[in-house]
Design an enzyme around this catalytic site. Structure first.
Site, PDB file in Angstrom:
ATOM      1  N   ASP A   1      -4.488   9.386  12.966  1.00  0.00           N
ATOM      2  CA  ASP A   1      -5.223   8.375  13.738  1.00  0.00           C
ATOM      3  C   ASP A   1      -4.361   7.184  14.140  1.00  0.00           C
ATOM      4  OD1 ASP A   1      -5.038   7.314  11.176  1.00  0.00           O
ATOM      5  OD2 ASP A   1      -7.185   6.934  10.941  1.00  0.00           O
ATOM      6  N   ASN A   2      -3.253   6.944  13.435  1.00  0.00           N
ATOM      7  CA  ASN A   2      -2.304   5.889  13.817  1.00  0.00           C
ATOM      8  C   ASN A   2      -1.053   6.043  12.979  1.00  0.00           C
ATOM      9  OD1 ASN A   2      -4.790   4.187  12.222  1.00  0.00           O
ATOM     10  ND2 ASN A   2      -2.788   4.123  11.234  1.00  0.00           N
TER      11      ASN A   2
ATOM     12  N   ASP B   1      -4.809  10.374   7.937  1.00  0.00           N
ATOM     13  CA  ASP B   1      -5.184   8.963   8.000  1.00  0.00           C
ATOM     14  C   ASP B   1      -3.951   8.091   7.745  1.00  0.00           C
ATOM     15  OD1 ASP B   1      -6.591   6.616   8.041  1.00  0.00           O
ATOM     16  OD2 ASP B   1      -7.985   7.137   6.444  1.00  0.00           O
ATOM     17  N   ASP B   2      -3.484   7.385   8.778  1.00  0.00           N
ATOM     18  CA  ASP B   2      -2.320   6.485   8.664  1.00  0.00           C
ATOM     19  C   ASP B   2      -0.993   7.232   8.525  1.00  0.00           C
ATOM     20  OD1 ASP B   2      -4.044   4.331   8.712  1.00  0.00           O
ATOM     21  OD2 ASP B   2      -3.509   3.546   6.743  1.00  0.00           O
TER      22      ASP B   2
ATOM     23  N   CYS C   1      -7.663   2.601  12.448  1.00  0.00           N
ATOM     24  CA  CYS C   1      -8.460   3.807  12.197  1.00  0.00           C
ATOM     25  C   CYS C   1      -9.666   3.948  13.116  1.00  0.00           C
ATOM     26  CB  CYS C   1      -8.946   3.822  10.751  1.00  0.00           C
ATOM     27  SG  CYS C   1      -7.640   3.680   9.514  1.00  0.00           S
TER      28      CYS C   1
END
Length: 537
Positions: free
Chosen positions: A312-313, A41-42, A77
């Site tokens: 996700d990014n 995540d991130d 997200c």
């Protein structure tokens, strides 16, 4: 090939039940590949986000392939995760930001998109047992969208986090039943809980059906709570001071220009601290990967299992004087790690093809033997690239799109900025606004490494970057680049923003098969407004 109808699936499963009685039958069943997808995540790749993951690098990257140009179509997200699950661009799955109003885990998402995600197809059409653990979508578990009792179709085992990433004091939906966790490291630290659940699944699952696992960690998302044994790690590490660190974003969209330059000492200290803590949280992900690979090896399943690792990014720390966040159009926010190991993948490879997270669903369905022509997905299967096919025709561009978050009222900490801004820091530097709404064509061809972006604001602001000459995207060349390239890019952007399925995979501006008719540019004077308007749900 996996079955194409529920009736055929039923027949296949009945046959499988008979086959398992014989060792030969079990061996035939076992040959169907398993798939594991780890989603962080991130986690950035441009700012050294993979550096702490020594075990992951050894166990996945060095044993397989690293995609050097892997991107997300939206640097946030919920839209990005929806793209992974559906294989579609945001304008086709309609999840535009992290809010229920932006369709994040909304009732409409549940009704229109969830039944057709790639895990749903894996389970219902291909007979895979499916396992999910971790963060799903930011608004999952919201009372207005069914609460944690909602279990999306397609999951045999469901251990999903309510709402956004946390490390302690969270609620999990365990197959639709709420389970509350506290703050005892040994039983509650979420990354470790996900690791233990994954090991349990591998221990107790059926050995007669292939499996798909999606493990979605909170790390390295805020609040960046490291496991106690890692809180002293990386004490001397600070955020990279690249040439776009702590500089004014001249010639950029107003949201970037409003950032105060130079940043205050307290802002720099804050982002350096965040950078260190992000790395610390990733050490537990590294442990998770090691445990998972060891268990697959112990089970004799590693050689028949594809393992995908991605995020996700991306993320930024101090770029163009923006303290910390994602959701901007630049490389540091839209580029992500993508590592894959598995059957038929040679070790220690790198690949420079332009790939996106909309490709993950088609790839995993292709591995399972599903006919991709029967899907409505916008992405492409990576399987030919994984297998080293030299004759594959690949894309040279893809679409990036984002709809800014913002509210009618002013931010209470920064009333002077007026309405529409959000995610503001104490010194009134804001990371988002309602008109931080943009769409880009990201091109990577043999002759061009280019990004062309348009904003939906009063200026209809345009940003263009030649990343060959300017890899840190400091100089916006919108006013100096050849006018014909601008027109072609504008037209290509219109095409991609209205694409669906196969039309999202047509030749890009610099491909031999590209066709451009300038007359089409002026056939509808309202085209800009139409392109950026909310799609009907």
């Amino acid at each position: 090939r996996c079955a194409m109808s529920p009736a055929a699936v039923a027949r296949g499963l009945a046959l499988a039940a008979l086959l398992v009685l014989s060792p030969a039958g079990a061996a035939r069943q076992a040959r169907r590949p398993n798939v594991v997808l780890i989603l962080t995540d991130d986690q950035d790749v441009c700012l050294g986000g993979m550096t702490p993951l020594k075990k992951t690098n050894a166990l996945i990257a060095q044993m397989g392939i690293t995609f050097l140009n892997a991107y997300v179509p939206s640097a946030l997200c919920c839209p990005s995760r929806a793209s992974i699950l559906t294989g579609k661009y945001p304008h086709n799955h309609h999840v535009v930001n992290n809010t229920l109003e932006g369709n994040c885990s909304s009732k409409l998402w549940q009704k229109i998109q969830e039944p057709y995600t790639f895990p749903a197809l894996l389970k219902t059409m291909c007979g895979y047992q499916t396992f999910f653990a971790g963060k799903y979508l930011n608004e999952y578990g919201a009372e207005d969208a069914g609460g944690v009792g909602h279990v999306p179709p397609g999951w045999s085992f469901w251990y999903a986090l309510e709402k956004n990433s946390k490390y302690y004091n969270y609620t999990l939906s365990v197959n639709g039943k709420a389970r509350r966790h506290g703050e005892n490291y040994s039983v509650d630290y979420l990354t470790d809980v996900l690791a233990n659940m994954s090991l349990d699944f591998l221990e107790y699952k059926s050995n007669f059906e292939p499996f798909f696992m999606m493990i979605s960690t909170p790390a390295p998302h805020s609040p960046w709570t490291a496991a106690p044994q890692y809180t002293k790690s990386f004490q001397n590490v600070s955020a990279p001071r690249n040439s776009n660190f702590n500089i004014h974003g001249k010639n950029k969209h107003w949201l970037i220009r409003q950032a105060k330059t130079p940043m205050t000492n307290s802002s720099i200290q804050f982002l350096d601290d965040a950078y260190r803590k992000r790395w610390q949280t990733l050490l537990s992900v590294d442990d998770l990967i090691e445990k998972l690979v060891k268990k697959l090896e112990l089970n004799g399943e590693l050689d028949n299992t594809y393992i995908f690792y991605t995020s996700d990014n991306g993320f930024h720390t101090g770029k163009f004087s923006l303290p910390i966040d994602k959701r901007q159009l630049y490389e540091f926010d839209i580029k992500v790690p993508l590592l894959v190991r598995g059957p038929g993948i040679k070790p220690n490879q790198t690949n420079k093809m332009l790939v996106a997270n909309i490709d993950l669903g088609p790839t995993i369905l292709d591995i399972a033997g599903y006919d991709l022509n029967k899907t409505q997905m916008d992405g492409m299967s990576l399987l030919p690239l994984l297998k080293g096919d030299k004759n594959v025709t690949w894309r040279s561009d893809f679409l990036v799109e984002y709809q800014g978050e913002g509210y009618n009222g002013s931010d209470p900490t920064c009333p002077g900025l007026g309405p529409g801004v959000t995610h503001c820091f104490p010194d009134c530097v804001c990371e988002d606004s309602y008109n931080n709404t943009y769409a880009c064509v990201r091109t990577l061809s043999t002759s061009w490494d280019l990004q062309y972006c348009e904003f939906d604001d009063r200026e209809v602001f345009v940003e263009v970057y030649n990343l060959t000459a300017d890899p840190h995207q400091i100089n916006n060349i919108a006013k100096t680049i050849d006018q014909e390239i601008l027109e072609k890019m504008n037209y290509r952007l219109m095409m991609l923003q209205s694409c669906s399925g196969a039309t999202c995979r047509t030749p890009g501006v610099f491909d031999p098969g590209y066709r451009f008719d300038p007359r089409l540019m002026f056939s509808n004077h309202g085209v800009r407004a139409r392109r950026f308007s909310a799609q009907p749900l």
